[in-house]
Enzyme design. Structure first.
Site, PDB file in Angstrom:
ATOM      1  N   THR A   1      75.967 -11.980 -55.183  1.00 50.27           N
ATOM      2  CA  THR A   1      74.860 -11.103 -55.522  1.00 50.27           C
ATOM      3  C   THR A   1      73.630 -11.474 -54.701  1.00 50.27           C
ATOM      4  OG1 THR A   1      74.294 -12.568 -57.369  1.00 50.27           O
ATOM      5  CG2 THR A   1      75.651 -10.648 -57.874  1.00 50.27           C
TER       6      THR A   1
ATOM      7  N   THR B   1      70.221 -12.481 -53.433  1.00 52.41           N
ATOM      8  CA  THR B   1      69.667 -13.596 -52.667  1.00 52.41           C
ATOM      9  C   THR B   1      70.722 -14.636 -52.329  1.00 52.41           C
ATOM     10  OG1 THR B   1      67.561 -13.266 -53.801  1.00 52.41           O
ATOM     11  CG2 THR B   1      67.859 -15.347 -52.648  1.00 52.41           C
ATOM     12  N   THR B   2      71.622 -14.921 -53.266  1.00 55.25           N
ATOM     13  CA  THR B   2      72.654 -15.925 -53.006  1.00 55.25           C
ATOM     14  C   THR B   2      73.497 -15.536 -51.801  1.00 55.25           C
ATOM     15  OG1 THR B   2      72.738 -16.441 -55.371  1.00 55.25           O
ATOM     16  CG2 THR B   2      74.553 -17.232 -54.011  1.00 55.25           C
TER      17      THR B   2
ATOM     18  N   SER C   1      71.236  -7.604 -56.284  1.00 58.73           N
ATOM     19  CA  SER C   1      70.890  -8.765 -57.105  1.00 58.73           C
ATOM     20  C   SER C   1      71.428  -8.573 -58.519  1.00 58.73           C
ATOM     21  CB  SER C   1      69.376  -8.959 -57.128  1.00 58.73           C
ATOM     22  OG  SER C   1      68.758  -7.940 -57.889  1.00 58.73           O
TER      23      SER C   1
ATOM     24  N   ASP D   1      75.985  -7.968 -60.624  1.00 58.90           N
ATOM     25  CA  ASP D   1      77.034  -8.517 -61.494  1.00 58.90           C
ATOM     26  C   ASP D   1      78.028  -7.431 -61.888  1.00 58.90           C
ATOM     27  OD1 ASP D   1      75.929 -11.100 -61.517  1.00 58.90           O
ATOM     28  OD2 ASP D   1      74.547 -10.548 -63.110  1.00 58.90           O
TER      29      ASP D   1
ATOM     30  N   HIS E   1      68.317 -10.891 -67.654  1.00 59.08           N
ATOM     31  CA  HIS E   1      69.470 -10.017 -67.453  1.00 59.08           C
ATOM     32  C   HIS E   1      70.728 -10.639 -68.072  1.00 59.08           C
ATOM     33  CE1 HIS E   1      69.632 -12.796 -64.078  1.00 59.08           C
ATOM     34  NE2 HIS E   1      70.841 -12.382 -63.747  1.00 59.08           N
TER      35      HIS E   1
END
Length: 302
Positions: free
Chosen positions: A197, A199-200, A226, A232, A259
């Site tokens: 997701t 930024t990772t 994100s 997710d 979230h």
């Protein structure tokens, strides 16, 4: 009966929601039947919640196994007592891992004791295994680490060039994810697809560019949105379509998460296809998982 002399026995907490206990092909029956050779090799001690142990007895599972401690039924505090054993500082009582086969539509899987059980496993760096696939793989890895031969019936899931893996981390855990990815880069590079997701994903692609070169590493990870914006859920769809078997989701258990519903959605997806998917959530367990995966993965086919 083979045993491993190299370490003291594991102590494993065991529970299962009702849907995973009763039928002859339930997840509990499948796990304890398929992993019996690994169990016999490792000789772990089991701490089992009451109704789960009743189901084991009714299915004649581990009926000749001596090292089983019975806890009360869940409604009488059995799960709460498992939480206590996760955090117990006494090595003669503390659990090394928890297997809680969770039915995503069973409301008891969202009770405070169920949530606390997972949270304390994450805090204390102990595997929390909530799917049949994850628990089966854990037994396989630990048995191999102790000297057992691989189970050839599982070979299909260890041809990594045909597998996908999701790499997700909360903000406070992104540095840890990068460290793990760098340490185990050669293994992760073997997967047919890596996804993450927001930024990772960008950070991991930056790492890959540094290691493999700017062009070769540019799209090393397939980035989704994100987490708060739906990433997710996008990865959950891959899991539900059986296109991503393994999720490494480094959670920060110490902060409120706006979230939270999205996080639970991803975990619920893995539990919906629990015979296929698994999700690991703490740095220590993920690091060991990656190390043992490197030992178990089959050679690349040219």
């Amino acid at each position: 009966m083979p045993t491993s002399p190299s370490r003291p026995p594991y102590r494993i907490g065991l529970a299962a929601n009702r849907a995973h206990q009763d039928a002859a092909d339930s997840a509990l029956v499948q796990l304890l039947s398929m992993a019996r050779k690994a169990i016999d090799f490792l000789q772990p001690e089991f701490v089992v919640v009451g109704r789960t142990l009743d189901a084991m007895r009714s299915h004649l599972l581990l009926e000749d196994y001596a090292d089983i401690e019975r806890f009360p039924y869940g409604r009488e505090g059995g799960l709460m007592m498992l939480v206590s054993r996760v955090v117990d500082p006494d090595p003669a009582r503390s659990l090394d891992a928890v297997i809680y086969l969770m039915d995503p539509v069973d409301p008891s899987s969202t009770f405070p004791e169920a949530l606390a059980l997972k949270r304390q496993c994450v805090i204390h760096g102990k595997p929390f295994l909530s799917t049949l696939a994850g628990a089966r793989e854990w037994f396989e890895f630990e048995a191999i680490a102790a000297g057992a031969a691989p189970d050839a019936s599982l070979d299909g899931s260890f041809r990594l060039e045909g597998e996908a893996i999701a790499l997700i981390a909360h903000d406070a855990m992104k540095a840890s994810m990068l460290q793990l990815a760098e340490r185990h880069f050669a293994l992760l590079d073997r997967f047919g697809m890596r996804c993450a997701t927001g930024t990772t994903g960008g950070l991991l692609n930056g790492l890959a560019q540094r290691i493999k070169g700017e062009e070769a590493g540019r799209d090393w990870v397939r980035p989704f949105r994100s987490g708060p914006l739906g990433g997710d859920a996008q990865i959950a769809e891959l899991i539900l379509r059986r296109q991503c078997r393994r999720v490494l989701f480094l959670e920060d258990p110490h902060v409120a998460r706006q979230h939270e519903a999205d996080i639970q959605l991803l975990e619920r997806a893995a539990r919906t296809v629990g015979d296929y998917a698994s999700c690991s959530s703490d740095v220590k367990s993920v690091d060991r998982w990656l190390s043992l995966m490197a030992r178990r993965a089959l050679p690349s086919v040219d």
